[in-house]
Design a protein around this motif. Structure first.
Motif, PDB file in Angstrom:
ATOM      1  N   ASN A  19      79.501  61.686  64.091  1.00 35.49           N
ATOM      2  CA  ASN A  19      78.722  61.925  62.877  1.00 35.49           C
ATOM      3  C   ASN A  19      77.543  62.811  63.283  1.00 35.49           C
ATOM      4  O   ASN A  19      76.605  62.341  63.916  1.00 35.49           O
ATOM      5  CB  ASN A  19      78.217  60.606  62.292  1.00 35.49           C
ATOM      6  CG  ASN A  19      77.243  60.834  61.144  1.00 35.49           C
ATOM      7  OD1 ASN A  19      77.141  61.926  60.599  1.00 35.49           O
ATOM      8  ND2 ASN A  19      76.501  59.789  60.783  1.00 35.49           N
ATOM      9  N   ASN A  21      75.109  64.013  61.663  1.00 34.67           N
ATOM     10  CA  ASN A  21      73.790  63.772  61.087  1.00 34.67           C
ATOM     11  C   ASN A  21      73.242  62.456  61.641  1.00 34.67           C
ATOM     12  O   ASN A  21      73.920  61.734  62.357  1.00 34.67           O
ATOM     13  CB  ASN A  21      73.826  63.805  59.547  1.00 34.67           C
ATOM     14  CG  ASN A  21      74.542  62.619  58.927  1.00 34.67           C
ATOM     15  OD1 ASN A  21      74.308  61.470  59.277  1.00 34.67           O
ATOM     16  ND2 ASN A  21      75.435  62.895  57.971  1.00 34.67           N
ATOM     17  N   ALA A  22      71.993  62.158  61.300  1.00 34.41           N
ATOM     18  CA  ALA A  22      71.301  61.029  61.933  1.00 34.41           C
ATOM     19  C   ALA A  22      71.351  59.746  61.120  1.00 34.41           C
ATOM     20  O   ALA A  22      70.657  58.782  61.449  1.00 34.41           O
ATOM     21  CB  ALA A  22      69.840  61.412  62.203  1.00 34.41           C
ATOM     22  N   THR A  23      72.175  59.697  60.083  1.00 33.68           N
ATOM     23  CA  THR A  23      72.241  58.516  59.228  1.00 33.68           C
ATOM     24  C   THR A  23      73.309  57.561  59.745  1.00 33.68           C
ATOM     25  O   THR A  23      74.511  57.796  59.581  1.00 33.68           O
ATOM     26  CB  THR A  23      72.532  58.919  57.767  1.00 33.68           C
ATOM     27  OG1 THR A  23      71.487  59.793  57.315  1.00 33.68           O
ATOM     28  CG2 THR A  23      72.569  57.693  56.869  1.00 33.68           C
ATOM     29  N   GLU A  24      72.874  56.484  60.378  1.00 31.67           N
ATOM     30  CA  GLU A  24      73.802  55.539  60.997  1.00 31.67           C
ATOM     31  C   GLU A  24      74.690  54.855  59.965  1.00 31.67           C
ATOM     32  O   GLU A  24      75.819  54.462  60.278  1.00 31.67           O
ATOM     33  CB  GLU A  24      73.029  54.501  61.803  1.00 31.67           C
ATOM     34  CG  GLU A  24      72.348  55.078  63.033  1.00 31.67           C
ATOM     35  CD  GLU A  24      71.683  54.021  63.886  1.00 31.67           C
ATOM     36  OE1 GLU A  24      71.790  52.822  63.536  1.00 31.67           O
ATOM     37  OE2 GLU A  24      71.055  54.394  64.886  1.00 31.67           O
ATOM     38  N   THR A  27      77.934  56.574  59.720  1.00 36.82           N
ATOM     39  CA  THR A  27      78.810  56.244  60.849  1.00 36.82           C
ATOM     40  C   THR A  27      79.485  54.904  60.628  1.00 36.82           C
ATOM     41  O   THR A  27      80.687  54.748  60.856  1.00 36.82           O
ATOM     42  CB  THR A  27      78.002  56.214  62.159  1.00 36.82           C
ATOM     43  OG1 THR A  27      77.274  57.439  62.287  1.00 36.82           O
ATOM     44  CG2 THR A  27      78.913  56.040  63.364  1.00 36.82           C
ATOM     45  N   GLU A  28      78.708  53.923  60.190  1.00 40.08           N
ATOM     46  CA  GLU A  28      79.268  52.598  59.948  1.00 40.08           C
ATOM     47  C   GLU A  28      80.299  52.626  58.825  1.00 40.08           C
ATOM     48  O   GLU A  28      81.316  51.928  58.891  1.00 40.08           O
ATOM     49  CB  GLU A  28      78.151  51.603  59.631  1.00 40.08           C
ATOM     50  CG  GLU A  28      77.289  51.244  60.826  1.00 40.08           C
ATOM     51  CD  GLU A  28      78.084  50.589  61.945  1.00 40.08           C
ATOM     52  OE1 GLU A  28      79.031  49.835  61.654  1.00 40.08           O
ATOM     53  OE2 GLU A  28      77.776  50.851  63.122  1.00 40.08           O
ATOM     54  N   TYR A  43      79.784  58.078  67.466  1.00 40.79           N
ATOM     55  CA  TYR A  43      78.511  58.661  67.882  1.00 40.79           C
ATOM     56  C   TYR A  43      77.746  59.118  66.652  1.00 40.79           C
ATOM     57  O   TYR A  43      78.317  59.739  65.744  1.00 40.79           O
ATOM     58  CB  TYR A  43      78.764  59.853  68.811  1.00 40.79           C
ATOM     59  CG  TYR A  43      77.546  60.687  69.103  1.00 40.79           C
ATOM     60  CD1 TYR A  43      76.659  60.335  70.115  1.00 40.79           C
ATOM     61  CD2 TYR A  43      77.277  61.842  68.365  1.00 40.79           C
ATOM     62  CE1 TYR A  43      75.540  61.101  70.383  1.00 40.79           C
ATOM     63  CE2 TYR A  43      76.162  62.614  68.636  1.00 40.79           C
ATOM     64  CZ  TYR A  43      75.297  62.246  69.639  1.00 40.79           C
ATOM     65  OH  TYR A  43      74.186  62.996  69.892  1.00 40.79           O
ATOM     66  N   THR A  44      76.449  58.839  66.635  1.00 40.15           N
ATOM     67  CA  THR A  44      75.542  59.311  65.587  1.00 40.15           C
ATOM     68  C   THR A  44      74.518  60.235  66.213  1.00 40.15           C
ATOM     69  O   THR A  44      73.937  59.923  67.257  1.00 40.15           O
ATOM     70  CB  THR A  44      74.817  58.141  64.907  1.00 40.15           C
ATOM     71  OG1 THR A  44      75.782  57.189  64.442  1.00 40.15           O
ATOM     72  CG2 THR A  44      73.984  58.622  63.725  1.00 40.15           C
ATOM     73  N   SER A  63      71.950  70.375  63.786  1.00 39.15           N
ATOM     74  CA  SER A  63      72.663  69.145  64.143  1.00 39.15           C
ATOM     75  C   SER A  63      73.603  69.373  65.321  1.00 39.15           C
ATOM     76  O   SER A  63      73.753  68.503  66.183  1.00 39.15           O
ATOM     77  CB  SER A  63      73.430  68.589  62.938  1.00 39.15           C
ATOM     78  OG  SER A  63      74.473  69.465  62.527  1.00 39.15           O
ATOM     79  N   CYS A  67      73.375  67.273  68.850  1.00 41.69           N
ATOM     80  CA  CYS A  67      74.516  66.539  69.414  1.00 41.69           C
ATOM     81  C   CYS A  67      74.857  67.034  70.815  1.00 41.69           C
ATOM     82  O   CYS A  67      75.102  66.245  71.732  1.00 41.69           O
ATOM     83  CB  CYS A  67      75.731  66.674  68.504  1.00 41.69           C
ATOM     84  SG  CYS A  67      75.585  65.852  66.902  1.00 41.69           S
ATOM     85  N   CYS A  85      81.959  66.100  59.779  1.00 28.81           N
ATOM     86  CA  CYS A  85      81.142  66.807  58.794  1.00 28.81           C
ATOM     87  C   CYS A  85      82.051  67.755  58.055  1.00 28.81           C
ATOM     88  O   CYS A  85      82.786  68.528  58.689  1.00 28.81           O
ATOM     89  CB  CYS A  85      80.002  67.579  59.468  1.00 28.81           C
ATOM     90  SG  CYS A  85      79.024  68.560  58.301  1.00 28.81           S
TER      91      CYS A  85
END
Length: 244
Positions: A19, A21-24, A27-28, A43-44, A63, A67, A85
């Protein structure tokens, strides 16, 4: 490092779902929808350097750099990569340069798969600015002919997919899918054009006519990656992705 690693008792192939971007929470959400007979790691992107959502070409570049700062020293740990993405994200070709393991982007994978299932593939995306962005990126990937029904915005921002009530998100997506892509554009396959829509393909499909296909692009990306791994296919190191 912001990894969620799978236990590995038997050394099955390992695939890293990225993922960027930084929004966990995204990812979940992806993690909760994917099942495979391999080890899946997640991975986030780091919150200190990556955007919370990817809404522009600038966000894609920032981004990717964020990463790579964490991933590039560890790419030999995985047998494949999926960049979750929905864009021609620059992290995909970067990973292909850094590793021989297959690296798959979900935009490319879902259009290629969708074009085998119908004749008029359409994409349901988030904000209106993604309509021209995606049209340009699809053309750059050489896939314009795979997107006959075009790109349609739902009007939602990427973060709306996580922050708004689920029922409200589904209602908006279903309306755009049925009224615009299906009825006006004649789509026979609809691709959900954001990783944040993971797991919503059944709900959107129920709003459309029987027989129309709705694809989750992250699942498409994973299945394409797994197919390449099972074939023993590796990223070519002659030509485009030759070592620098």
């Amino acid at each position: 490092m912001p990894f969620i690693l799978s236990p590995d008792p038997a050394r099955r192939p390992r695939v890293l779902i990225i993922n960027p971007n930084a929004t966990e929470a995204f990812t979940e959400g992806i993690r909760g929808t994917l099942r495979a007979d391999v080890e899946l790691d997640f991975y986030t992107a780091p919150a200190a350097h990556a955007p919370a959502s990817i809404e522009s070409a600038t966000d894609e570049i920032v981004s990717a750099a964020a990463c790579l700062s964490e991933l590039r020293a560890h790419v030999d740990k995985w047998d494949g990569f999926v960049v979750a993405c929905f864009s021609a994200h620059p992290l995909v070709p970067a990973l292909r340069e850094l590793s021989a393991a297959p690296a798959v982007g979900i935009l490319e994978a879902s259009l290629l798969m969708g074009s085998t299932l119908g004749g008029r593939v359409g994409i349901l995306t988030t904000s209106p600015r993604w309509e021209p962005l995606l049209e340009g990126e699809i053309a750059a990937l050489g896939l314009a002919g795979k997107n006959a029904a075009g790109v349609v915005s739902s009007g939602l921002a990427v973060l709306d997919l996580e922050e708004l009530p689920r029922a409200s998100v589904i209602k908006v997506l279903c309306t755009a899918a049925a009224d615009v892509l299906q009825d006006r554009r004649g789509a026979d396959v609809i691709v959900l054009g954001c990783a944040g829509m993971a797991g919503l393909e059944d709900a959107v499909g129920e709003a459309c006519q029987p027989g129309l296909v709705v694809l989750d692009p992250v699942r498409c990306g994973l299945e394409m990656c797994l197919g390449l791994i099972r074939m023993g296919a590796r990223t070519s190191k002659v030509g485009l992705y030759a070592p620098a």
